[in-house]
Motif scaffolding. Structure first.
Motif, short mmCIF file in Angstrom:
data_model
loop_
_atom_site.label_atom_id
_atom_site.label_comp_id
_atom_site.label_asym_id
_atom_site.label_seq_id
_atom_site.Cartn_x
_atom_site.Cartn_y
_atom_site.Cartn_z
N LEU A 94 0.83 -1.20 0.00
CA LEU A 94 0.00 0.00 0.00
C LEU A 94 0.87 1.25 0.00
O LEU A 94 2.00 1.23 0.50
CB LEU A 94 -0.90 0.02 1.24
N PRO A 95 0.36 2.37 -0.55
CA PRO A 95 1.10 3.63 -0.45
C PRO A 95 1.23 4.07 1.00
O PRO A 95 0.46 3.65 1.87
CB PRO A 95 0.23 4.62 -1.24
N LEU A 96 2.21 4.91 1.27
CA LEU A 96 2.36 5.49 2.60
C LEU A 96 1.52 6.74 2.77
O LEU A 96 1.23 7.15 3.90
CB LEU A 96 3.83 5.85 2.86
N LEU A 97 1.13 7.37 1.66
CA LEU A 97 0.55 8.71 1.72
C LEU A 97 -0.54 8.89 0.68
O LEU A 97 -0.45 8.38 -0.44
CB LEU A 97 1.66 9.74 1.48
N GLU A 98 -1.59 9.61 1.07
CA GLU A 98 -2.57 10.17 0.14
C GLU A 98 -2.63 11.67 0.40
O GLU A 98 -2.70 12.08 1.56
CB GLU A 98 -3.95 9.54 0.33
N ALA A 99 -2.60 12.48 -0.63
CA ALA A 99 -2.59 13.93 -0.45
C ALA A 99 -3.58 14.58 -1.40
O ALA A 99 -3.77 14.12 -2.54
CB ALA A 99 -1.19 14.50 -0.69
N SER A 100 -4.21 15.66 -0.93
CA SER A 100 -5.16 16.39 -1.77
C SER A 100 -5.14 17.87 -1.39
O SER A 100 -4.70 18.24 -0.29
CB SER A 100 -6.58 15.83 -1.60
N VAL A 101 -5.62 18.70 -2.31
CA VAL A 101 -5.66 20.15 -2.10
C VAL A 101 -7.00 20.68 -2.61
O VAL A 101 -7.48 20.24 -3.66
CB VAL A 101 -4.52 20.86 -2.87
N ARG A 102 -7.60 21.60 -1.87
CA ARG A 102 -8.84 22.23 -2.31
C ARG A 102 -8.78 23.71 -1.94
O ARG A 102 -7.99 24.13 -1.09
CB ARG A 102 -10.06 21.58 -1.67
#
Length: 715
Positions: A386-394
């Motif tokens: 699995l990835p270590l990170l999920e990132a998003s911007v709004r």
């Protein structure tokens, strides 16, 4: 009905907040002090009818007493506590830690996302989720927020700072931030939320993550060698990004404190020394509930807020998952405001729309760009990993969406490297590139020095993993770069491979070192420890640091230079086009040519000393000399090995000698331990080199370079 904290600890804190003793509460309830003491000790709980009487005594409703998910509103109110001026007259004109970084949202993204990765809860195997929210407030929304943070209490302190702004860097920034808010009637908030993270656990004052972030400077409580941070400076970017020096915090804890986990709130203000109403203040201030355990309740501590307070402060979290929300008040991005970054997202923009909205759109774009550039590897999974990170911007404006939430996609931001890393995880790499889309893998050695050992002593050899693949399209730029990363998979070093053969197809490369190469890789943890010590506060390169010198030796950094040389040599070998054989080129062409042979000239006997025939030198990005040299060799039975020597030209005295960081054979020679060796019959040769910047006694741009060839195996 949701039940929160245990009754005993909750009641004890409410009595402190209300300024009441156990005996006073017992008297109001018509009970013995022993009965109240038993409740607080957890030996018993009051009857439902007594709960109502306790609510009346504390000035709250009975529902609050039953659920105990928040404190009562009785007692000491939430307020600002400003640290008094030093008794010895000392003055701090700003937080020195904040000067380590620029007021740049891309720097903020790098430091905060690294901290979230370090605080990821690993037990469940899920990634940490980080979301950045830009929120612009105007009109009544701005007025409501200023009322919530008690702006009227803060304004005299900002006014005092503005009066002396001309003499202070921090003061000038704060003065500009306040004027911008009033003149333009707007305020930009930037909230950083992480989920599946540890949260700010621990006591308000004792050792723990809460105190390390909120109360102290230069303290890093990171667990494990794979952690990215080590200086305790990264948190300063939060305050550096605020033009008002103000950050509010809401943390959901992974480990209960005072029997609670949700809505632990605190605020910290960073201002320089100032005088307000004839009283001196040292600098920082805290937004919280006065601590009844301190003399006069002058110190503000964190408090457990209700949902309504959290919403008014724009600190509401989407669920009860552990993690922390940092709200940067008055966020500004110097690079964006000065137009240093190009803005192009492929969407039609409304040029007649508000300038402020376009400003937060640019900040949105720069955040996505930074996250994709620095943390692409942490977002990649594959092969059951699995990835270590999920990132998003709004981005929002007065609670209305300006730019919809954008999830950072590594396959879009870094398509070639994402393909390379997935192939490594899935076990589909090859030994050499022969077809489009392939990923070549090669092990490269990192010889680790012995901690505190003698110079040159080796602990062992760690095998880093090099991945090389062709570059994809115009978006995958700049090409021919190597991204180096370790355990937390944040890109630490970005470097272009020098001295590539002419006609090399564009490529991208990745080097996985330490635990990024796999937990089973030899000396993986030792490599993590070594490279972490070799990183500066910016965590953007590996090289000489004070910690590296103290724990290993002054020459330990050369192990990293050797790794770089090994990586560059391996890359050049993997991307080189195969040479054609002498008989290749077509039978027709062979028949059309007539070659007349001449009798061979007599070869002189005796050793031949090669001569330097041509030299091209430039200054590299790191301040190193980059040279390309051609060697002319006469006819002879034996060619003498030669040692290239780089020196600085001086008017008098001996020329200072420079060390080579890299010495590479290009044609007609081989390099062995810094010595050029030439095969018999060679007439011309070519080599390239790069000097070691740490051996330069003065700045490179102020010097002239001399390169000599000296005969012999040793210089």
């Amino acid at each position: 009905m949701e039940t929160g904290e245990e009754f005993g600890p909750w009641l004890a804190r409410q009595l402190k907040l209300a300024g009441k003793t156990q005996a006073e509460l017992a008297k109001e309830l018509g009970l013995t002090r022993a009965a109240v003491s038993a409740w607080i000790a957890g030996r018993s709980t009051p009857r439902p009818t007594v709960m109502t009487e306790i609510a009346d005594a504390l000035g709250t409703d009975v529902g609050t007493v039953h659920t105990r998910t928040t404190d009562t509103q009785a007692g000491l109110p939430v307020t600002w506590y400003h640290r008094p001026g030093y008794l010895d007259g000392g003055r701090d004109l700003g937080n020195a830690a904040a000067f380590a970084f620029d007021a740049d949202v891309q720097v903020l993204a790098r430091e905060t996302c690294q901290n979230s990765l370090d605080e990821r809860l690993t037990e469940n195997g899920r990634p940490v989720r980080v979301r950045y929210t830009l929120h612009e407030l105007t009109g009544e929304h701005l007025d409501a927020f200023r009322e919530a943070i008690l702006w009227s209490d803060l304004f005299p302190h900002y006014s005092a700072v503005s009066e002396t702004a001309a003499n202070q860097k921090v003061g000038r920034v704060v003065d500009a931030g306040v004027r911008d808010m009033y003149e333009r009637g707007r305020l930009v908030l930037l909230r950083v939320d992480d989920y599946n993270a540890s949260g700010l656990t621990g006591d308000d004052y004792a050792d723990g993550k809460f105190a390390a972030v909120v109360r102290r400077q230069l303290e890093s409580l990171k667990s494990g060698p794979a952690a990215g941070g080590s200086y305790g400076l990264g948190k300063a970017t939060l305050w550096a990004t605020s033009a008002l020096g103000l950050v509010l915090i809401n943390s959901t804890l992974s480990v209960p404190h005072e029997g609670r986990t949700e809505r632990r709130l605190i605020g910290r203000l960073e201002l320089p020394w100032r005088e307000v109403d004839g009283r001196a203040y040292a600098g920082p201030a805290w937004f919280g509930r006065p601590d009844p355990d301190t003399q006069g309740a002058d110190v503000a501590r964190s408090w457990w807020a209700d949902d309504e307070t959290v919403k008014r402060l724009h600190l509401n979290r989407e669920n009860g998952e552990p993690g922390t929300s940092f709200l940067i008040v008055g966020a500004h991005d110097v690079a964006s405001l000065e137009g240093k970054a190009s803005y192009e997202d492929g969407r039609q923009r409304d040029e007649e729309g508000p300038e402020d909205s376009r400003g937060i759109e640019r900040m949105h774009h720069r955040l996505v760009e930074a996250l994709g550039r620095d943390f692409w590897a942490a977002m990649v999974g594959g092969g059951g990993r699995l990835p270590l990170l999920e990132a998003s911007v709004r981005a929002m404006r007065n609670d209305e969406v300006v730019v919809a939430e954008t999830k950072v996609d590594p396959s879009v931001e870094q398509p070639s490297r994402t393909r390379a890393l997935r192939a490594h995880y899935e076990g589909t790499t090859v030994d050499r590139l022969t077809e489009s889309g392939q990923v070549a893998s090669r092990n490269v050695p990192l010889k680790l020095p012995l901690t505190g050992g003698a110079r040159g002593a080796t602990l062992g050899t760690h095998q880093a993993v090099l991945l090389v693949t062709e570059a994809d399209g115009d978006r995958d730029t700049p090409v021919n770069q190597v991204h180096s990363l370790r355990g937390n998979r944040m890109t630490v070093r970005k470097a272009t491979v020098p001295n590539l053969p002419l006609g090399t197809n564009p490529f991208q490369a990745v080097v996985l070192v330490g635990e990024a190469a796999g937990a089973s890789a030899p000396f993986a943890k030792e490599a993590e420890d070594f490279l972490r010590a070799a990183e500066p506060p910016e965590h953007d390169r590996w090289g000489q640091t004070e910690e590296l010198t103290l724990r290993w030796s002054p020459s330990a950094y050369r192990r990293i230079q050797n790794l770089t040389t090994e990586v560059n040599n391996a890359v050049r070998e993997l991307v080189a086009r195969p040479r054609r054989g002498r008989n290749e080129g077509g039978e027709v062409l062979s028949k059309a040519l007539t070659v007349k042979s001449r009798p061979k000239a007599k070869v002189p006997s005796g050793p031949v000393v090669p001569e330097l025939d041509a030299l091209d030198a430039t200054i590299g990005d790191q301040g190193e000399w980059l040279i390309t040299a051609e060697v002319r060799i006469g006819r002879g039975d034996e060619i003498v090995p030669m040692v290239p020597v780089a020196q600085l030209d001086v008017r008098s005295g001996g020329r200072p000698r420079l060390d080579w960081a890299e010495l590479v054979a290009v044609d007609g020679c081989e390099v062995e331990n810094g010595v050029l060796r030439f095969p018999p019959g060679t007439r011309r040769a070519k080599f390239r080199g790069a000097t070691d910047v740490s051996s330069h006694p003065v700045r490179t741009t102020l010097t002239r370079l001399v390169v000599e060839l000296r005969a012999g195996k040793e210089a």
